[in-house]
Design an enzyme around this catalytic site. Structure first.
Site, PDB file in Angstrom:
ATOM      1  N   LYS A 152      36.995 -12.104  18.493  1.00 60.65           N
ATOM      2  CA  LYS A 152      37.424 -12.861  19.682  1.00 60.65           C
ATOM      3  C   LYS A 152      36.206 -13.366  20.464  1.00 60.65           C
ATOM      4  O   LYS A 152      36.338 -14.112  21.420  1.00 60.65           O
ATOM      5  CB  LYS A 152      38.308 -11.991  20.565  1.00 60.65           C
ATOM      6  CG  LYS A 152      39.637 -11.626  19.873  1.00 60.65           C
ATOM      7  CD  LYS A 152      40.467 -10.735  20.706  1.00 60.65           C
ATOM      8  CE  LYS A 152      41.577 -10.052  19.927  1.00 60.65           C
ATOM      9  NZ  LYS A 152      42.739 -10.929  19.675  1.00 60.65           N
ATOM     10  N   CYS A 184      51.979  -9.298  20.927  1.00 67.80           N
ATOM     11  CA  CYS A 184      51.759  -7.838  20.803  1.00 67.80           C
ATOM     12  C   CYS A 184      51.858  -7.181  22.182  1.00 67.80           C
ATOM     13  O   CYS A 184      51.079  -6.280  22.507  1.00 67.80           O
ATOM     14  CB  CYS A 184      50.423  -7.522  20.151  1.00 67.80           C
ATOM     15  SG  CYS A 184      50.307  -8.115  18.480  1.00 67.80           S
ATOM     16  N   GLN A 229      39.677  -9.443  25.674  1.00 66.80           N
ATOM     17  CA  GLN A 229      39.764 -10.804  26.220  1.00 66.80           C
ATOM     18  C   GLN A 229      38.743 -11.029  27.334  1.00 66.80           C
ATOM     19  O   GLN A 229      38.587 -12.157  27.801  1.00 66.80           O
ATOM     20  CB  GLN A 229      41.180 -11.068  26.759  1.00 66.80           C
ATOM     21  CG  GLN A 229      42.273 -10.936  25.719  1.00 66.80           C
ATOM     22  CD  GLN A 229      42.155 -11.976  24.612  1.00 66.80           C
ATOM     23  OE1 GLN A 229      41.476 -13.008  24.761  1.00 66.80           O
ATOM     24  NE2 GLN A 229      42.805 -11.717  23.494  1.00 66.80           N
ATOM     25  N   ASP A 277      40.134  -2.027  27.871  1.00 68.33           N
ATOM     26  CA  ASP A 277      40.291  -2.848  26.674  1.00 68.33           C
ATOM     27  C   ASP A 277      39.705  -4.218  27.016  1.00 68.33           C
ATOM     28  O   ASP A 277      40.319  -5.014  27.728  1.00 68.33           O
ATOM     29  CB  ASP A 277      41.781  -2.922  26.330  1.00 68.33           C
ATOM     30  CG  ASP A 277      42.075  -3.924  25.229  1.00 68.33           C
ATOM     31  OD1 ASP A 277      41.148  -4.615  24.779  1.00 68.33           O
ATOM     32  OD2 ASP A 277      43.260  -4.015  24.838  1.00 68.33           O
ATOM     33  N   HIS A 304      48.420  -4.589  25.580  1.00 68.84           N
ATOM     34  CA  HIS A 304      48.590  -4.951  24.166  1.00 68.84           C
ATOM     35  C   HIS A 304      49.074  -3.704  23.420  1.00 68.84           C
ATOM     36  O   HIS A 304      48.737  -2.581  23.793  1.00 68.84           O
ATOM     37  CB  HIS A 304      47.216  -5.384  23.641  1.00 68.84           C
ATOM     38  CG  HIS A 304      47.214  -5.991  22.278  1.00 68.84           C
ATOM     39  ND1 HIS A 304      47.314  -5.242  21.126  1.00 68.84           N
ATOM     40  CD2 HIS A 304      47.093  -7.283  21.864  1.00 68.84           C
ATOM     41  CE1 HIS A 304      47.254  -6.044  20.077  1.00 68.84           C
ATOM     42  NE2 HIS A 304      47.121  -7.291  20.494  1.00 68.84           N
TER      43      HIS A 304
HETATM   44  C1  LIG Z   1      43.844  -7.323  24.911  1.00 70.71           C
HETATM   45  C2  LIG Z   1      43.790  -7.004  23.441  1.00 70.71           C
HETATM   46  N1  LIG Z   1      43.665  -5.726  23.053  1.00 70.71           N
HETATM   47  C3  LIG Z   1      43.592  -5.382  21.764  1.00 70.71           C
HETATM   48  C4  LIG Z   1      43.666  -6.318  20.767  1.00 70.71           C
HETATM   49  C5  LIG Z   1      43.562  -5.894  19.347  1.00 70.71           C
HETATM   50  O1  LIG Z   1      42.419  -6.440  18.771  1.00 70.71           O
HETATM   51  P1  LIG Z   1      42.163  -6.315  17.198  1.00 70.71           P
HETATM   52  O2  LIG Z   1      43.424  -6.789  16.530  1.00 70.71           O
HETATM   53  O3  LIG Z   1      41.006  -7.223  16.949  1.00 70.71           O
HETATM   54  O4  LIG Z   1      41.863  -4.881  16.915  1.00 70.71           O
HETATM   55  C6  LIG Z   1      43.830  -7.660  21.118  1.00 70.71           C
HETATM   56  C7  LIG Z   1      43.989  -8.704  20.076  1.00 70.71           C
HETATM   57  O5  LIG Z   1      44.866  -9.527  20.153  1.00 70.71           O
HETATM   58  C8  LIG Z   1      43.873  -8.016  22.489  1.00 70.71           C
HETATM   59  O6  LIG Z   1      43.991  -9.299  22.877  1.00 70.71           O
END
Ligand SMILES: Cc1ncc(COP(=O)(O)O)c(C=O)c1O
Length: 421
Positions: free
Chosen positions: A242, A379, A219, A216, A139
């Site tokens: 999430k 993203c 998910q 990270d 991401h």
């Molecule tokens: C794998 C992953 N990393 C990071 C993020 C970023 O999360 P946030 O926008 O809640 O900071 C997301 C959100 O879509 C994500 O799915």
């Protein structure tokens, strides 16, 4: 607000699980989610999960009944709120298997958590020529903060490739790792493909090269049991929204000795030991990283979300979403103009494309059938470039989804194909 029941106590440890671990039957939790009207197939949980009633109630009570600031007030209400806030930290620590609550830093979300590690740890320990290992499927939140700190420090970014079915290729990564690698930062579960990392192996590979591992977990945390100690990682991040919790709150877990050695990223109230104009000293973690008034009620909402998913059982959620993914992939693969991305054993997420139709058109037409999916680059533009597309359509599942949502999705896609001939 006297219609609301009193604040349930925030449990300190994992309570007895009502789980149906390992069984993939419908969880049937739709009734817990007041914002999902009958007949609406919400298939965008990977972007953000809908909120169950216990989370909404915890937030409402936090503002309507028990609200006060934390860590500062000398009056009883504030002391009580501080106890609830710190109990939520312990709850979060036990949820992900952290050794101590001090290892839990409350942040705005995963994005802020990764920026914190990159700026604070990276800004302190990265030297010119040091290397950072990422992967093709990350991401942007796990790419851009590293690019920013690499620019500042002279470190260099390497990118681990993917296997043909969209997993991070750990064999290839092993061959790329050198003693110059200081940190490996990988998605535990891909937000675009649903592929699940062998996190234990990634930790072993990173450590064998002398590097740290940041996972990270955005998910992963809503979809499977996570134990950071068993995984052997060094940093773990996720966002509450999430995980059926509120927006604006998230978690950075870091090994205690690493957090101890890191400087603060933000200066202000609550993060200091002593301030003079000559010199300021900082509080120990986690306060050192929590400058300013925190998202008090968000933290209560996060604890309620943890109670909620643990009440169902993360094993049961994983089995449920695994069954939905298998069913969706099998139905989609029966449609000859549909291309599927990612592995068959993806966690809760199915990315696909309908030949000759832009994913945005797929999403718009599905919306007319009351099916909400995500269409776009998720993203993850480097991943899209790797797949040779500029976007995909993505269906992602939560505890409220069932076979009726898959039927609505498939019927909607058949309509897309009829419209586009
Ligand atoms: C794998 C992953 N990393 C990071 C993020 C970023 O999360 P946030 O926008 O809640 O900071 C997301 C959100 O879509 C994500 O799915």
């Amino acid at each position: 607000m006297d219609t609301l029941p009193p604040h349930p106590p925030i449990a300190d440890a994992k309570g007895p699980s009502l789980s149906r671990e390992g069984r993939g039957e419908a969880l049937d939790r739709l009734a817990d989610f007041p914002a999902i009207p009958a007949g609406w197939a919400y298939l965008d949980t990977a972007a953000t999960a809908q909120k169950p009633r216990p989370v909404i109630d915890a937030i409402a009570r936090g503002y309507a009944e028990t609200y006060a600031t934390v860590h500062r007030g000398v009056y009883q209400r504030s002391a009580d709120m501080t106890l609830a806030f710190e109990a939520a930290r312990r709850r979060t620590a036990s949820f992900i298997g952290a050794r101590a609550p001090e290892e839990i830093v409350f942040v705005r979300g995963a994005t802020e958590a990764i920026n914190l590690v990159a700026q604070s740890w990276g800004g302190t320990f990265l030297r010119p020529g040091d290397r950072i290992m990422l992967s093709v499927l990350e991401h942007h939140s796990n790419i851009v903060p590293w690019q920013m700190i690499a620019d500042r420090t002279g470190a260099v970014i390497d990118v681990a490739p993917l296997t043909h079915d969209g997993r991070i290729d750990l064999d290839a990564m092993a061959a790329m790792l050198t003693e110059r690698h200081r940190i490996v930062a990988l998605a535990h579960v891909s937000n675009a493909l649903g592929s699940v990392l062998d996190a234990r192996r990634a930790a072993d590979l990173a450590h064998a090269a002398g590097a740290l591992l940041l996972l990270d977990g955005c998910q992963a945390v809503p979809r499977m049991p996570v134990d950071v100690t068993a995984l052997g990682c060094d940093f773990y991040v996720f966002s509450a929204h999430k995980l059926y919790g509120p927006t604006g709150i998230g978690v950075l877990w870091g090994r205690g000795d690493l957090l101890d050695a890191m400087p603060p990223m933000h200066g202000g109230g609550a993060m200091i030991d002593k301030v003079t104009f000559e010199k300021t000293t900082f509080a120990p973690p986690p306060a050192r990283f929590e400058a300013g008034t925190p998202h008090v009620v968000g933290v209560l909402g996060l604890a309620a979300a943890i109670d909620y998913v643990e009440g169902i059982g993360l094993g049961a959620i994983a089995a449920h979403e695994g069954a939905l993914v298998r069913e969706t992939r099998s139905a989609l693969s029966g449609l000859n103009s549909v291309r599927l991305f990612g592995p068959d054993d993806a966690a809760g997420i199915v990315s696909f494309a309908v030949e000759g139709v832009h994913p945005h058109d797929v999403g718009t037409i599905l919306d007319e059938s009351r099916v909400a999916i995500r269409a776009g680059h998720h993203c993850a533009q480097p991943l899209m470039a790797h797949l040779g597309v500029d976007a995909t359509a993505r269906a992602s599942f939560g505890v409220y989804n069932g076979p009726q949502d898959i039927a609505a999705l498939i019927a909607g896609i058949e309509r897309v194909r009829r419209i586009f001939g």
